[in-house]
Scaffold this motif. Structure first.
Motif, PDB file in Angstrom:
ATOM      1  N   PHE A 126     -11.368  17.022  -3.809  1.00 53.67           N
ATOM      2  CA  PHE A 126      -9.909  16.869  -3.892  1.00 53.67           C
ATOM      3  C   PHE A 126      -9.411  16.823  -5.339  1.00 53.67           C
ATOM      4  CE2 PHE A 126      -6.377  13.791  -4.470  1.00 53.67           C
ATOM      5  CZ  PHE A 126      -5.360  14.466  -3.808  1.00 53.67           C
ATOM      6  N   PHE A 180       0.085   7.007 -10.933  1.00 51.28           N
ATOM      7  CA  PHE A 180      -0.678   6.838  -9.686  1.00 51.28           C
ATOM      8  C   PHE A 180      -2.084   7.432  -9.815  1.00 51.28           C
ATOM      9  CE2 PHE A 180      -1.596   8.788  -5.421  1.00 51.28           C
ATOM     10  CZ  PHE A 180      -1.813   7.614  -4.729  1.00 51.28           C
ATOM     11  N   PHE A 181      -2.133   8.719 -10.201  1.00 50.94           N
ATOM     12  CA  PHE A 181      -3.432   9.417 -10.283  1.00 50.94           C
ATOM     13  C   PHE A 181      -4.106   9.080 -11.611  1.00 50.94           C
ATOM     14  CE2 PHE A 181      -1.689  12.871  -7.277  1.00 50.94           C
ATOM     15  CZ  PHE A 181      -2.449  12.431  -6.211  1.00 50.94           C
ATOM     16  N   LYS A 216      -0.337   4.681  -0.551  1.00 51.20           N
ATOM     17  CA  LYS A 216      -0.933   6.007  -0.384  1.00 51.20           C
ATOM     18  C   LYS A 216      -0.481   6.635   0.932  1.00 51.20           C
ATOM     19  CE  LYS A 216      -5.047   5.084  -3.122  1.00 51.20           C
ATOM     20  NZ  LYS A 216      -6.507   5.194  -3.197  1.00 51.20           N
ATOM     21  N   ARG A 264       3.462  10.376 -10.258  1.00 52.27           N
ATOM     22  CA  ARG A 264       2.036  10.663 -10.097  1.00 52.27           C
ATOM     23  C   ARG A 264       1.240  10.298 -11.352  1.00 52.27           C
ATOM     24  NH1 ARG A 264       4.321  11.056  -5.742  1.00 52.27           N
ATOM     25  NH2 ARG A 264       3.793  12.592  -4.143  1.00 52.27           N
ATOM     26  N   ASP A 276     -13.001  13.623  -0.425  1.00 49.22           N
ATOM     27  CA  ASP A 276     -11.809  12.860  -0.823  1.00 49.22           C
ATOM     28  C   ASP A 276     -11.700  12.738  -2.345  1.00 49.22           C
ATOM     29  OD1 ASP A 276     -11.386  12.465   1.868  1.00 49.22           O
ATOM     30  OD2 ASP A 276     -11.488  10.284   1.814  1.00 49.22           O
ATOM     31  N   TYR A 318       0.869  -1.197   0.000  1.00 51.67           N
ATOM     32  CA  TYR A 318       0.000   0.000   0.000  1.00 51.67           C
ATOM     33  C   TYR A 318       0.893   1.230   0.000  1.00 51.67           C
ATOM     34  CZ  TYR A 318      -3.576   3.344   1.551  1.00 51.67           C
ATOM     35  OH  TYR A 318      -4.432   4.416   1.649  1.00 51.67           O
TER      36      TYR A 318
HETATM   37  N1  LIG Z   1      -8.286   7.233   0.372  1.00 51.10           N
HETATM   38  C1  LIG Z   1      -6.964   7.583   0.801  1.00 51.10           C
HETATM   39  C2  LIG Z   1      -6.364   8.609  -0.176  1.00 51.10           C
HETATM   40  C3  LIG Z   1      -4.934   8.985   0.164  1.00 51.10           C
HETATM   41  C4  LIG Z   1      -4.257   9.673  -1.013  1.00 51.10           C
HETATM   42  O1  LIG Z   1      -4.736   9.635  -2.140  1.00 51.10           O
HETATM   43  N2  LIG Z   1      -3.122  10.297  -0.773  1.00 51.10           N
HETATM   44  C5  LIG Z   1      -2.454  10.912  -1.914  1.00 51.10           C
HETATM   45  C6  LIG Z   1      -2.374  12.362  -1.824  1.00 51.10           C
HETATM   46  S1  LIG Z   1      -1.730  13.004  -0.310  1.00 51.10           S
HETATM   47  C7  LIG Z   1      -1.161  10.206  -2.180  1.00 51.10           C
HETATM   48  O2  LIG Z   1      -0.917   9.141  -1.674  1.00 51.10           O
HETATM   49  N3  LIG Z   1      -0.361  10.789  -3.079  1.00 51.10           N
HETATM   50  C8  LIG Z   1       0.779  10.151  -3.644  1.00 51.10           C
HETATM   51  C9  LIG Z   1       1.925  10.000  -2.759  1.00 51.10           C
HETATM   52  O3  LIG Z   1       2.147  10.821  -1.882  1.00 51.10           O
HETATM   53  O4  LIG Z   1       2.644   9.006  -2.968  1.00 51.10           O
HETATM   54  C10 LIG Z   1      -7.014   8.149   2.206  1.00 51.10           C
HETATM   55  O5  LIG Z   1      -8.061   8.641   2.613  1.00 51.10           O
HETATM   56  O6  LIG Z   1      -6.016   8.022   2.938  1.00 51.10           O
END
Ligand SMILES: N[C@@H](CCC(=O)N[C@@H](CS)C(=O)NCC(=O)O)C(=O)O
Length: 306
Positions: A103, A129-130, A52, A126, A99, A50
């Protein structure tokens, strides 16, 4: 009691949600600053893949996703509550809006407006990822993204329009955290934030109240020391497996757990918890021994693994 360890990086808006929960609860916590991009060799032994941000570590228990992290912090530190006046269902339902719907255009603006200043490696990371962001048309999409982001700012302004101090009334709850974190992201990443936020007077006054909450009491810890904390602790036994769960899985079954939106990396382990709102799996890695990795059910797909 285990001191919470947050694995995060400072610009992460989702991590700010949890830093605010620490602030609301006045908690002391330890901060592991993870690299901005993959690979994250000192995080992967804990999460099993994981990626994120953020991830919460409590001893040898690892909590993924802000929706579950907030609930676990509430369970362990109930006072002051972030779900006061019966607001838990409403606040967590609001996460589905902020979210993603709120976001996503904010993230698009953060990348699109700053692209020339963002290191190529971060852009490449990214991009893979995105999956909701079209990097080829990010710059040309900026006006559209502004229109989308503004509609959500307007919704927040309307939530506060009767003069209330916080989204659900007099005191701050997790609903405020939901509504606030994209605003925090805009302040940090969008050069025109002043003119973007300017028309929303109720929001601006509430933003100052949210800024005053702070992030609790933070001390840094090395990533390697966090691995030792996990290795020296024993993970929780789990909350049991619901026999009536529609997936029909038994305790101990090998399964994979995968986010259903972006960052779809499966995490493999043996099932120890399967309830209406949580799934947890036991797994091990040489650096940490045995850990249990916890996820919310909302937004995660569980499958039998070989
Ligand atoms: N559903 C997840 C979403 C988390 C998420 O998307 N975080 C992003 C933005 S902060 C992320 O991991 N970005 C890529 C990274 O930092 O590797 C949560 O609520 O924790």
């Amino acid at each position: 009691m285990d001191t919470p360890i947050l694995h995060h990086h400072d610009p992460s808006p989702f991590a700010e949600k949890i830093r605010l929960v620490f602030g609301l609860k006045g908690l002391s916590w330890r901060s592991v600053r993870i690299p901005m991009i993959m690979p994250r060799p000192q995080l992967m032994p804990l999460t099993g893949g994981y990626r994120k941000v953020p991830v919460l570590q409590l001893g040898a228990d690892i909590y993924c996703d802000t929706r579950l992290i907030a609930r676990e912090l509430e369970r362990r530190h109930p006072e002051p509550s972030i779900f006061s006046a019966g607001s838990e269902g409403l606040a967590l339902a609001l996460s589905a809006w902020s979210d993603r719907a709120f976001f996503d255009p904010g993230a698009g603006l953060s990348m699109g407006l700053n692209r020339s200043m963002i290191p190529t490696e971060v852009i490449e990371d990214r991009k893979s990822f995105f999956n909701f962001m079209n990097f080829d048309q990010l710059e040309s999409d900026i006006p559209h993204l502004f229109t989308q982001f503004r509609t959500h700012l307007d919704l927040v302004d309307r939530m506060l329009a009767d003069g209330r101090d916080y989204v659900l009334g007099e005191g701050p709850t997790f609903a405020d955290v939901d509504a606030y974190f994209p605003v925090w992201m805009a302040r940090g990443n969008i050069g025109q934030a002043e003119s973007l936020l300017g028309p929303f007077g109720h929001l601006l006054r509430w933003e100052r109240r949210m800024q005053a909450i702070g992030n609790g009491h933070r001390t840094d810890i090395d990533a390697t020391d966090a691995l030792v904390v996990a290795r020296d602790a024993s993970p929780s036994a789990g909350r049991g497996v619901d026999r009536d769960d529609p997936l029909g899985l038994a305790a101990g079954r090998s399964v994979s757990v995968t986010p259903d939106d972006y960052g779809r990396i499966p995490v493999l382990g043996e099932l120890v918890t399967l309830t209406l709102d949580e799934v947890a799996i036991r797994r091990s890695a040489p650096e940490v021994g045995e850990v249990v990795v916890h996820f919310p059910r909302t937004g995660y797909r569980i499958e039998r693994a070989a």
